[in-house]
Design a protein around this motif. Sequence first.
Motif, PDB file in Angstrom:
ATOM      1  N   ASN A 229       0.840  -1.201   0.000  1.00 34.16           N
ATOM      2  CA  ASN A 229       0.000   0.000   0.000  1.00 34.16           C
ATOM      3  C   ASN A 229       0.877   1.254   0.000  1.00 34.16           C
ATOM      4  OD1 ASN A 229       0.517   0.971   2.694  1.00 34.16           O
ATOM      5  ND2 ASN A 229      -0.939  -0.513   3.521  1.00 34.16           N
ATOM      6  N   PRO A 230       0.340   2.385  -0.452  1.00 38.68           N
ATOM      7  CA  PRO A 230       1.168   3.596  -0.610  1.00 38.68           C
ATOM      8  C   PRO A 230       1.864   4.026   0.673  1.00 38.68           C
ATOM      9  CG  PRO A 230      -0.931   3.861  -1.739  1.00 38.68           C
ATOM     10  CD  PRO A 230      -1.031   2.589  -0.964  1.00 38.68           C
ATOM     11  N   ARG A 231       1.183   3.888   1.804  1.00 44.72           N
ATOM     12  CA  ARG A 231       1.789   4.309   3.067  1.00 44.72           C
ATOM     13  C   ARG A 231       3.005   3.454   3.408  1.00 44.72           C
ATOM     14  NH1 ARG A 231      -1.942   4.383   8.322  1.00 44.72           N
ATOM     15  NH2 ARG A 231      -1.809   2.146   7.953  1.00 44.72           N
ATOM     16  N   ALA A 232       2.890   2.141   3.172  1.00 48.71           N
ATOM     17  CA  ALA A 232       4.013   1.241   3.448  1.00 48.71           C
ATOM     18  C   ALA A 232       5.191   1.547   2.526  1.00 48.71           C
ATOM     19  CB  ALA A 232       3.573  -0.211   3.279  1.00 48.71           C
ATOM     20  N   LYS A 233       4.891   1.836   1.270  1.00 48.93           N
ATOM     21  CA  LYS A 233       5.960   2.163   0.319  1.00 48.93           C
ATOM     22  C   LYS A 233       6.692   3.435   0.733  1.00 48.93           C
ATOM     23  CE  LYS A 233       3.938   0.006  -3.810  1.00 48.93           C
ATOM     24  NZ  LYS A 233       3.368   0.262  -5.155  1.00 48.93           N
ATOM     25  N   GLU A 234       5.927   4.433   1.147  1.00 51.75           N
ATOM     26  CA  GLU A 234       6.540   5.692   1.563  1.00 51.75           C
ATOM     27  C   GLU A 234       7.372   5.493   2.819  1.00 51.75           C
ATOM     28  OE1 GLU A 234       7.353   9.876   1.518  1.00 51.75           O
ATOM     29  OE2 GLU A 234       6.852   8.342   0.040  1.00 51.75           O
ATOM     30  N   TYR A 235       6.883   4.686   3.750  1.00 49.16           N
ATOM     31  CA  TYR A 235       7.632   4.402   4.977  1.00 49.16           C
ATOM     32  C   TYR A 235       8.970   3.741   4.641  1.00 49.16           C
ATOM     33  CZ  TYR A 235       8.601   2.701   9.705  1.00 49.16           C
ATOM     34  OH  TYR A 235       9.182   2.456  10.924  1.00 49.16           O
ATOM     35  N   ARG A 236       8.927   2.775   3.723  1.00 53.72           N
ATOM     36  CA  ARG A 236      10.171   2.100   3.336  1.00 53.72           C
ATOM     37  C   ARG A 236      11.136   3.075   2.670  1.00 53.72           C
ATOM     38  NH1 ARG A 236       6.528  -1.909   1.681  1.00 53.72           N
ATOM     39  NH2 ARG A 236       6.879  -1.569  -0.556  1.00 53.72           N
ATOM     40  N   ARG A 237      10.583   3.982   1.875  1.00 53.59           N
ATOM     41  CA  ARG A 237      11.445   4.961   1.208  1.00 53.59           C
ATOM     42  C   ARG A 237      12.141   5.848   2.235  1.00 53.59           C
ATOM     43  NH1 ARG A 237      11.836   9.968  -0.027  1.00 53.59           N
ATOM     44  NH2 ARG A 237       9.887  10.538   0.998  1.00 53.59           N
ATOM     45  N   ILE A 238      11.392   6.306   3.224  1.00 54.58           N
ATOM     46  CA  ILE A 238      11.944   7.209   4.238  1.00 54.58           C
ATOM     47  C   ILE A 238      13.026   6.522   5.057  1.00 54.58           C
ATOM     48  CG2 ILE A 238      11.388   8.460   6.368  1.00 54.58           C
ATOM     49  CD1 ILE A 238       8.618   9.023   5.117  1.00 54.58           C
ATOM     50  N   TYR A 239      12.784   5.252   5.411  1.00 53.16           N
ATOM     51  CA  TYR A 239      13.708   4.560   6.310  1.00 53.16           C
ATOM     52  C   TYR A 239      14.630   3.573   5.588  1.00 53.16           C
ATOM     53  CZ  TYR A 239      11.101   6.714  10.053  1.00 53.16           C
ATOM     54  OH  TYR A 239      10.524   7.637  10.892  1.00 53.16           O
ATOM     55  N   ASP A 240      14.705   3.691   4.252  1.00 55.88           N
ATOM     56  CA  ASP A 240      15.637   2.873   3.458  1.00 55.88           C
ATOM     57  C   ASP A 240      15.465   1.381   3.709  1.00 55.88           C
ATOM     58  OD1 ASP A 240      16.867   5.110   2.271  1.00 55.88           O
ATOM     59  OD2 ASP A 240      18.071   5.414   4.065  1.00 55.88           O
ATOM     60  N   ILE A 241      14.222   0.928   3.730  1.00 53.87           N
ATOM     61  CA  ILE A 241      13.930  -0.496   3.893  1.00 53.87           C
ATOM     62  C   ILE A 241      13.755  -1.105   2.505  1.00 53.87           C
ATOM     63  CG2 ILE A 241      12.290  -2.180   4.825  1.00 53.87           C
ATOM     64  CD1 ILE A 241      11.584  -0.054   6.966  1.00 53.87           C
ATOM     65  N   PRO A 242      14.466  -2.176   2.180  1.00 50.83           N
ATOM     66  CA  PRO A 242      14.357  -2.769   0.833  1.00 50.83           C
ATOM     67  C   PRO A 242      12.939  -3.228   0.521  1.00 50.83           C
ATOM     68  CG  PRO A 242      16.255  -3.653   2.012  1.00 50.83           C
ATOM     69  CD  PRO A 242      15.466  -2.866   3.012  1.00 50.83           C
ATOM     70  N   ASP A 243      12.528  -3.054  -0.727  1.00 51.86           N
ATOM     71  CA  ASP A 243      11.190  -3.468  -1.153  1.00 51.86           C
ATOM     72  C   ASP A 243      11.054  -4.986  -1.220  1.00 51.86           C
ATOM     73  OD1 ASP A 243      10.103  -0.906  -1.468  1.00 51.86           O
ATOM     74  OD2 ASP A 243      10.969  -0.691  -3.463  1.00 51.86           O
ATOM     75  N   ALA A 244      12.170  -5.688  -1.432  1.00 50.91           N
ATOM     76  CA  ALA A 244      12.101  -7.112  -1.773  1.00 50.91           C
ATOM     77  C   ALA A 244      11.947  -8.041  -0.574  1.00 50.91           C
ATOM     78  CB  ALA A 244      13.347  -7.505  -2.561  1.00 50.91           C
ATOM     79  N   ILE A 245      12.133  -7.550   0.651  1.00 49.33           N
ATOM     80  CA  ILE A 245      12.184  -8.493   1.779  1.00 49.33           C
ATOM     81  C   ILE A 245      10.804  -8.998   2.192  1.00 49.33           C
ATOM     82  CG2 ILE A 245      14.350  -7.597   2.684  1.00 49.33           C
ATOM     83  CD1 ILE A 245      12.801  -6.028   4.750  1.00 49.33           C
ATOM     84  N   GLY A 246       9.733  -8.274   1.854  1.00 52.41           N
ATOM     85  CA  GLY A 246       8.391  -8.729   2.200  1.00 52.41           C
ATOM     86  C   GLY A 246       8.057  -8.514   3.661  1.00 52.41           C
ATOM     87  N   THR A 247       6.837  -8.892   4.030  1.00 51.07           N
ATOM     88  CA  THR A 247       6.387  -8.692   5.406  1.00 51.07           C
ATOM     89  C   THR A 247       5.970 -10.019   6.026  1.00 51.07           C
ATOM     90  OG1 THR A 247       4.904  -7.376   6.804  1.00 51.07           O
ATOM     91  CG2 THR A 247       3.950  -8.290   4.809  1.00 51.07           C
ATOM     92  N   ALA A 248       6.104 -10.108   7.329  1.00 50.62           N
ATOM     93  CA  ALA A 248       5.665 -11.298   8.063  1.00 50.62           C
ATOM     94  C   ALA A 248       4.280 -11.036   8.642  1.00 50.62           C
ATOM     95  CB  ALA A 248       6.647 -11.622   9.182  1.00 50.62           C
ATOM     96  N   VAL A 249       3.494 -12.075   8.772  1.00 52.99           N
ATOM     97  CA  VAL A 249       2.168 -11.972   9.383  1.00 52.99           C
ATOM     98  C   VAL A 249       2.106 -12.951  10.544  1.00 52.99           C
ATOM     99  CG1 VAL A 249      -0.304 -12.275   9.059  1.00 52.99           C
ATOM    100  CG2 VAL A 249       1.068 -11.262   7.231  1.00 52.99           C
ATOM    101  N   ASN A 250       1.800 -12.432  11.711  1.00 51.06           N
ATOM    102  CA  ASN A 250       1.713 -13.253  12.917  1.00 51.06           C
ATOM    103  C   ASN A 250       0.249 -13.606  13.167  1.00 51.06           C
ATOM    104  OD1 ASN A 250       2.706 -14.500  15.246  1.00 51.06           O
ATOM    105  ND2 ASN A 250       2.178 -12.717  16.499  1.00 51.06           N
ATOM    106  N   VAL A 251      -0.075 -14.882  13.235  1.00 51.81           N
ATOM    107  CA  VAL A 251      -1.448 -15.336  13.481  1.00 51.81           C
ATOM    108  C   VAL A 251      -1.547 -15.759  14.941  1.00 51.81           C
ATOM    109  CG1 VAL A 251      -3.249 -16.970  12.826  1.00 51.81           C
ATOM    110  CG2 VAL A 251      -1.640 -16.118  11.097  1.00 51.81           C
TER     111      VAL A 251
END
Length: 684
Positions: free
Chosen positions: A6-28
């Motif tokens: 989502n756009p907010r996540a992309k912008e957050y990664r841009r600001i904090y230099d987080i790579p796009d390719a690592i993906g996210t974890a989901v805790n159930v």
Amino acid sequence: FRSWQNPRAKEYRRIYDIPDAIGTAVNVQAMVFGNTGDRSGTGVGFTRNPATGANEFYGEFLINAQGEDVVAGIRTPQPIGELEQVMPRAYAELRAITKRLEQHYRDVQDFEFTIEDEKLYMLQTRNGKRTGHAAVVIATDLVEEGVIEPEDAVRMVDPDALTQLLAPVFDPDAWAALPAVTRGLPASPGAACGEVVFNADEAVRWAGQGRDVLLVRKETVPDDIHGMHVAQGVLTATGGMTSHAAVVGRQMGKPSVVGAGELHVSESERVVTVNGQRFEQGDYVSFDGLSGEVKIGRVATRPSEILQVLAGQLSQRRSDIYGRFSRLLKWADKVRRLGIRANADQPDQAATAYAFGARGIGLCRTEHMFFGEDRIPIVQRMILAETEAERRAALDELLPLQREDFYGVFKAMRGQPVTIRLIDPPLHEFLPKREELMVEIARAEAQGRTDGLEQKRALLRRVEQLHEFNPMMGHRGVRLAISYPEIAEMQARAILEAACRLAREGSKVVPEIMIPLVGHVGEFRDQKAVIDRVAAETLSTAGLKVKYLVGTMIEIPRSVLVADAIAADADFFSFGTNDLTQMAFGFSRDDIGKFLKDYQDRGILTRDPFESIDTDGVGALVRIGAEKGRDARPKLKLGVCGEHGGDPASIDFFEDVGLDYVSASPFRVPTARLAAAQAALARR
């Protein structure tokens, strides 16, 4: 999983230099409910205050609610301390668990919890985000409490966060009361407010009357330097993070917002239109150099506490944050390998850099010294000269002025090395713009005025002679000195005479003379011979021995490829990564802002390569140049003086390459000190 894109996540990664390719974890996990009645609730909190760093339990909760209700703003939460009266057992358990979490993770924790029928459930914990002020307070407190060691504190603080402690600040309530009209690139942090002016001369005149001014330009140029110096801040419609306004703003510690493309600046009519609004010369405008927000209106600012201490306006004993700031950087200095220098052109800038911990000047730009009101007419007379004798006569007038400049910078550095770059820009930058001269001449002719007309016509002829289709690759730097060696002679003489004066006074001085834009070893040898000859004459006349070094700026790809040949004669290399990036990519650093976002949106570039070094391309050139240089001369001194010298990610790369020092703008020196320490610790 879709939230990753989502756009907010992309912008957050841009600001904090987080790579796009690592993906996210989901805790159930099993669901718990805080909305089952008055004996249930939910909340969020921090183990310490994330705004101030104070060691206090900080957060909010809601009775009979789910987690999203706390942050959604639908209901007004209660301070977390009041939970002790409502559910004392759950509160006591929450305090015990969060204290244990902080001890375990050895950092402030940002936690979420739910209470279901008075039973406490911890939903998550993570290291808490915090302001720069809080980061320094928390790190130093944790050391004092014995939770972490000083080296851990050095690792804990984001180097970029230190800029927040140096920047002037707005009154928060007054700032929030005004709507933003646009946003630009936050080039140099700080709060700036003043009356708008549209040219440097006007800025100087108004500032001389005691007025606070903001210099607003479509773009700035080197001869705006005097206006920038007196302005509270600089706002431009064009330019990127390494444009003239950005680089000089950071060097001067002036808040700057650049590339605010929605501004339509009419310098002739002295008006700006933006999103249906307008402001004129004399109107008050305020902007935040940390966020890039621009607002129409007047908002009061105050200097940071640390700057008040350094200026002698506040006692060190009365400033808790200065003591912590100083302590953290002393811990950093004990572990870093890289030396830290500053880019500074004037004695006051050098003194500021020294106070911030710089131990040397990595780049002193001599051309900035030529733009003073008492000097520019002499410089222009030198440029207009038709014979060498006329040029030398003008240069003789400049010699004592340059000598005094260098003396002041040397003295401010207290015996630390000072790298002085000989004149770099093309000569036309010291002359009025062609279009402005044509208008002035046309008006004078139309009005029948002859006073000064011939001088203006002569000036226009010279401007047209000096016109270049691509000044960046034109008659500048070492090429200028080869055509007019008398310019390099004057500057070398001024440097050595200033050094001799200090030597007579019993002060140590280490001048390093840097020849810019060298791409061929023959260029370097030609100019080194000129410098050595002048040095021999000057030192013989003075009857003194002063050690000096002669080196070059590695900023052209060809100089990298022949670095071993150049190193055979050079005492040092300083990588000019601004121009090296420009020539390696073929990007104009002043125009990249027009298309950089397109590149970032498509994943071609993640960061502005003028802001953080492109390690694969430009970085490879630096590595090759360093290796070839040291193959030829193992003890060759290596440094960097581009804007990358103040960028933490770039500093980490320079540590890996094995450079001896980085040089940053004075107000980036604390950031560089901390980043260099973190780079050294990362390799232990």
